[in-house]
Design a protein around this motif. Structure first.
Motif, PDB file in Angstrom:
ATOM      1  N   GLY A 500       0.818  -1.209   0.000  1.00 33.57           N
ATOM      2  CA  GLY A 500       0.000   0.000   0.000  1.00 33.57           C
ATOM      3  C   GLY A 500       0.849   1.256   0.000  1.00 33.57           C
ATOM      4  O   GLY A 500       0.555   2.221  -0.720  1.00 33.57           O
ATOM      5  N   ALA A 501       1.911   1.259   0.803  1.00 31.18           N
ATOM      6  CA  ALA A 501       2.807   2.417   0.847  1.00 31.18           C
ATOM      7  C   ALA A 501       3.519   2.604  -0.484  1.00 31.18           C
ATOM      8  O   ALA A 501       3.679   3.731  -0.974  1.00 31.18           O
ATOM      9  CB  ALA A 501       3.815   2.250   1.979  1.00 31.18           C
ATOM     10  N   SER A 508       1.405   8.793  -6.608  1.00 31.32           N
ATOM     11  CA  SER A 508       0.929  10.089  -6.099  1.00 31.32           C
ATOM     12  C   SER A 508       2.076  10.988  -5.671  1.00 31.32           C
ATOM     13  O   SER A 508       1.872  12.176  -5.434  1.00 31.32           O
ATOM     14  CB  SER A 508      -0.011   9.886  -4.909  1.00 31.32           C
ATOM     15  N   TYR A 509       3.285  10.406  -5.534  1.00 32.26           N
ATOM     16  CA  TYR A 509       4.482  11.124  -5.084  1.00 32.26           C
ATOM     17  C   TYR A 509       4.344  11.626  -3.648  1.00 32.26           C
ATOM     18  O   TYR A 509       5.047  12.549  -3.241  1.00 32.26           O
ATOM     19  CB  TYR A 509       4.854  12.273  -6.025  1.00 32.26           C
ATOM     20  N   TYR A 604      -4.758   5.008  -6.373  1.00 33.94           N
ATOM     21  CA  TYR A 604      -5.156   5.420  -7.722  1.00 33.94           C
ATOM     22  C   TYR A 604      -5.944   6.728  -7.695  1.00 33.94           C
ATOM     23  O   TYR A 604      -5.639   7.668  -8.452  1.00 33.94           O
ATOM     24  CB  TYR A 604      -6.000   4.329  -8.403  1.00 33.94           C
ATOM     25  N   HIS A 605      -6.949   6.818  -6.848  1.00 36.28           N
ATOM     26  CA  HIS A 605      -7.812   8.004  -6.858  1.00 36.28           C
ATOM     27  C   HIS A 605      -7.072   9.250  -6.351  1.00 36.28           C
ATOM     28  O   HIS A 605      -7.306  10.346  -6.863  1.00 36.28           O
ATOM     29  CB  HIS A 605      -9.077   7.742  -6.043  1.00 36.28           C
ATOM     30  N   VAL A 614      -0.882   8.649 -13.979  1.00 38.31           N
ATOM     31  CA  VAL A 614      -1.032   7.439 -13.185  1.00 38.31           C
ATOM     32  C   VAL A 614      -0.316   6.257 -13.821  1.00 38.31           C
ATOM     33  O   VAL A 614       0.352   5.474 -13.137  1.00 38.31           O
ATOM     34  CB  VAL A 614      -2.529   7.114 -12.987  1.00 38.31           C
ATOM     35  N   ASP A 615      -0.447   6.100 -15.127  1.00 36.12           N
ATOM     36  CA  ASP A 615       0.101   4.916 -15.797  1.00 36.12           C
ATOM     37  C   ASP A 615       1.599   4.989 -16.019  1.00 36.12           C
ATOM     38  O   ASP A 615       2.257   3.953 -16.126  1.00 36.12           O
ATOM     39  CB  ASP A 615      -0.596   4.708 -17.149  1.00 36.12           C
ATOM     40  N   GLN A 616       2.140   6.200 -16.075  1.00 32.70           N
ATOM     41  CA  GLN A 616       3.571   6.359 -16.331  1.00 32.70           C
ATOM     42  C   GLN A 616       4.179   7.333 -15.331  1.00 32.70           C
ATOM     43  O   GLN A 616       4.546   8.461 -15.669  1.00 32.70           O
ATOM     44  CB  GLN A 616       3.800   6.863 -17.761  1.00 32.70           C
ATOM     45  N   PRO A 617       4.307   6.916 -14.073  1.00 33.36           N
ATOM     46  CA  PRO A 617       4.856   7.826 -13.059  1.00 33.36           C
ATOM     47  C   PRO A 617       6.288   8.227 -13.400  1.00 33.36           C
ATOM     48  O   PRO A 617       7.024   7.470 -14.035  1.00 33.36           O
ATOM     49  CB  PRO A 617       4.822   6.979 -11.778  1.00 33.36           C
TER      50      PRO A 617
END
Length: 627
Positions: A500-501, A508-509, A604-605, A614-617
């Motif tokens: 989760g972390a 989300s950075y 994600y949210h 989101v898909d390419q951090p």
């Protein structure tokens, strides 16, 4: 990491190259470029940043070239600037090269070339390759020969593709420890780092193996080893469909892949669970069909698991299962660390490599080193290698005795979701198979675990159906002023806190760390105040009361508490938690697969509301093919 696409055929190459590179964006990159050959010239266009910058440069050009190579670069040597982007050219700009991997002796080669008055235009390791090829072309008119001689000088891991203005009807590629696949069409041929790049054009593919070089012409494909001996290889037909790599109405690939998890678990169950096995009939065969041979499973004294990133978290769950269900002492190591501090050699040891792509450089290198250091020992000490991977045709499958194919399908989002769940399922199957073989738990217990696993797909669907809106609403509270998160868990769910972390950090950075819940008071509790939310994975079972107690310690320090627990426990848990993410009732042993889903959705949210990619951090790659 970096992505390669190549084409030779009857169509205009540019659009094929660009669309192929777009399908490799998930690998992570910071610049891109293409080189085509037309009318005796190499035309090379490069751009820093995303592919739309390259598209803009190409927008007003007319290019009918029918051969070319393209590349998305993830910076290793040299900053992410246009002059460091691939393709790289030789001095007279008539030969172009793209490369994945790292040339370890490039400084030595560069100094040698500089002494011969060769001027370099970049800081990359790749640029030595076109200059070396050119040097060898002065002795021979054969591009293949020049490339073979160049490869003999290179040390490290690489996949390369080369085009030359003086040889406009051949595209030459080579592989050494970096993935490269060939595609076969009607009068046209392709190469790519990943088959996803060429799926719209062909499903007939062939994976180059280490030490192979291929010559693609309009007439066909020839494959040789690095010494020049002709190889006899046969392509295969994929059953994948190009639709699998589309978003199918979802805003992001990551969200689509979260929603694909029930189907992935069903596929795993259908593939590996023997439907006719019933515990009360005392069957004389395993409930799980992994195809493992006795030399891998018999007399095991120790299991060591090697992995990186999310795969390491799946491996930690695997450790719990292998020890508590199968009764086998198990260690889990970061693959990047294991190579340099291997464990003392124990007899009858099974070594498991876990990698989504099957191409993770550190994991592959660790497995190879383990086989090498045990090679000359007596049989009971020799390496037994097993892989858990999503790519049955990958490099790891070539070096291991057996693989467990996770059947997750193509995952485009860089942040792993469905592949994590699939890897975890692989560990459930392995632990059940070994438990049956060793009779470490009674058959009825194995039957109960399998019955619980069969409920998982519908239970994930329940989470997605009932919790999605609430999780999105909650996410709005953490998109502006929050800079830190803490995740806690215990037992089999501590790895879920870690996962989760990691998901939150990746997309989300927001800085996030995970701790065993009992360790909070041994230091990390000093971090807590009303600006540091704490997420506690509190699934009913042996450690539930302990996690609740640890969460209350955080609450006493004004931290906002978010609990992940079952709906049945939600009323009681409401006395402790400010917010609750609920999952269906589930046995503690199986609970990680459910507990991770709300955390995936929350990350994600938060990222999506913040408007992030989101898909390419940033700075991340899907498949880390360099060390």
């Amino acid at each position: 990491m970096c992505g390669i696409v190549g084409y030779i055929g009857t169509q205009a190459a540019t659009d094929i190259l660009i669309s192929g590179l777009e399908r490799l964006e998930y690998r992570g990159y910071d610049s891109a470029g293409i080189a085509t050959v037309e009318e005796g010239q190499v035309n090379c266009v490069k751009a820093k940043g995303k592919l739309f910058n390259l598209r803009e440069k190409l927008e007003h050009t007319i290019n009918h070239a029918q051969i070319g190579i393209g590349h998305t670069r993830w910076a290793t040597h040299g900053k992410p600037e246009e002059h460091n982007a691939h393709p790289h050219l030789n001095t007279d700009r008539r030969l172009a090269v793209v490369q994945n991997g790292i040339i370890e002796n490039y400084l030595e080669l560069k100094e040698e070339l500089i002494s011969k008055k060769i001027e370099f235009r970049s800081e990359t390791d790749t640029e030595v390759i076109p200059h070396l090829i050119t040097q060898f072309l002065t002795d021979s008119n054969s591009l293949m020969t020049a490339i073979q001689k160049t490869i003999a000088r290179l040390e490290g891991a690489f996949a390369i593709a080369v085009v030359h203005a003086d040889n406009p009807y051949e595209l030459i590629v080579a592989r050494q420890q970096a993935p490269l696949v060939l595609g076969f069409g009607q009068g046209e041929f392709f190469c790519a780092s990943d088959m996803t790049a060429i799926l719209p054009h062909t499903r007939t593919i062939l994976n180059l193996e280490n030490g192979e070089i291929a010559r693609l012409t309009p007439l066909g494909v020839e494959i040789y080893d690095f010494e020049g001996a002709r190889m006899s290889r046969f392509p295969r037909t994929l059953d994948w469909n190009p639709v699998q790599v589309e978003k199918q109405g979802f805003r992001h690939y990551m969200l689509k892949e979260i929603y694909e998890q029930p189907a992935v678990v069903r596929t795993c169950l259908d593939t590996y669970i023997n439907p006719n096995w019933h515990a009360d009939e005392n069957p004389d065969y395993s409930p799980v069909n992994l195809g493992l041979t006795p030399n891998l499973t018999d007399n095991l004294e120790h299991i060591q698991v090697l992995a990186c990133g999310t795969s390491w978290h799946a491996a930690l769950i695997g450790k719990y299962l292998l020890e508590q269900v199968a009764g086998i002492p198990t260690t889990v190591d970061y693959a990047s660390e294991f190579r340099y501090s291997p464990k003392p050699i124990i007899s009858n040891t099974l070594t498991i490599g876990v990698t989504q792509s099957g191409e993770t450089a550190d994991t592959i290198a660790a497995l190879e080193s383990e086989r090498a250091r045990r090679a000359d020992l007596e049989p009971k000490f020799q390496a037994k290698l097993l892989a858990i991977t999503n790519r049955a045709e990958s490099s790891i499958a070539q070096i291991c005795d057996r693989i467990i194919d996770t059947h997750a399908g193509i995952e485009i989002g860089v942040a792993a979701t469905k592949t994590f769940v699939a890897q975890t399922m692989g560990f459930y199957f392995l632990s059940l198979d070994l438990a049956y073989r060793r009779q470490s738990v009674p058959n009825y217990k194995i039957g109960e675990i399998i019955a619980g696993l069969r409920h998982i797909p519908s239970q994930i669907e329940t989470i997605l159906d009932t919790q999605a809106d609430a999780i999105e609403e909650l996410a709005h509270d953490f998109t502006t002023e929050i800079e830190d998160f803490i995740f806690i868990g215990r037992g089999i769910n501590f790895p879920i806190a870690l996962e989760g972390a990691l998901k939150l950090k990746e997309i989300s950075y927001i800085h996030a760390e995970a701790y065993p819940a009992g360790e909070m008071k041994h230091g990390p509790i000093a971090l807590l105040d009303n600006k540091v939310p704490v997420v506690a994975v509190a699934m009913p079972g042996s450690v539930y009361d302990k996690v609740i107690s640890n969460a209350q310690e955080a609450k006493a320090r004004d931290a906002r508490l978010i609990g992940v627990t079952t709906a049945m426990n939600a009323t009681e848990a409401a006395h402790t938690f400010d917010d609750i993410l609920t999952v269906p009732e589930v046995d503690e042993l199986i609970s990680p697969i459910l507990a991770v889903v709300p955390l995936q959705m929350l990350s994600y949210h938060i990222a999506a509301i913040k408007g992030l990619d989101v898909d390419q951090p940033r700075n991340l790659a899907k498949s880390v093919t360099v060390e």
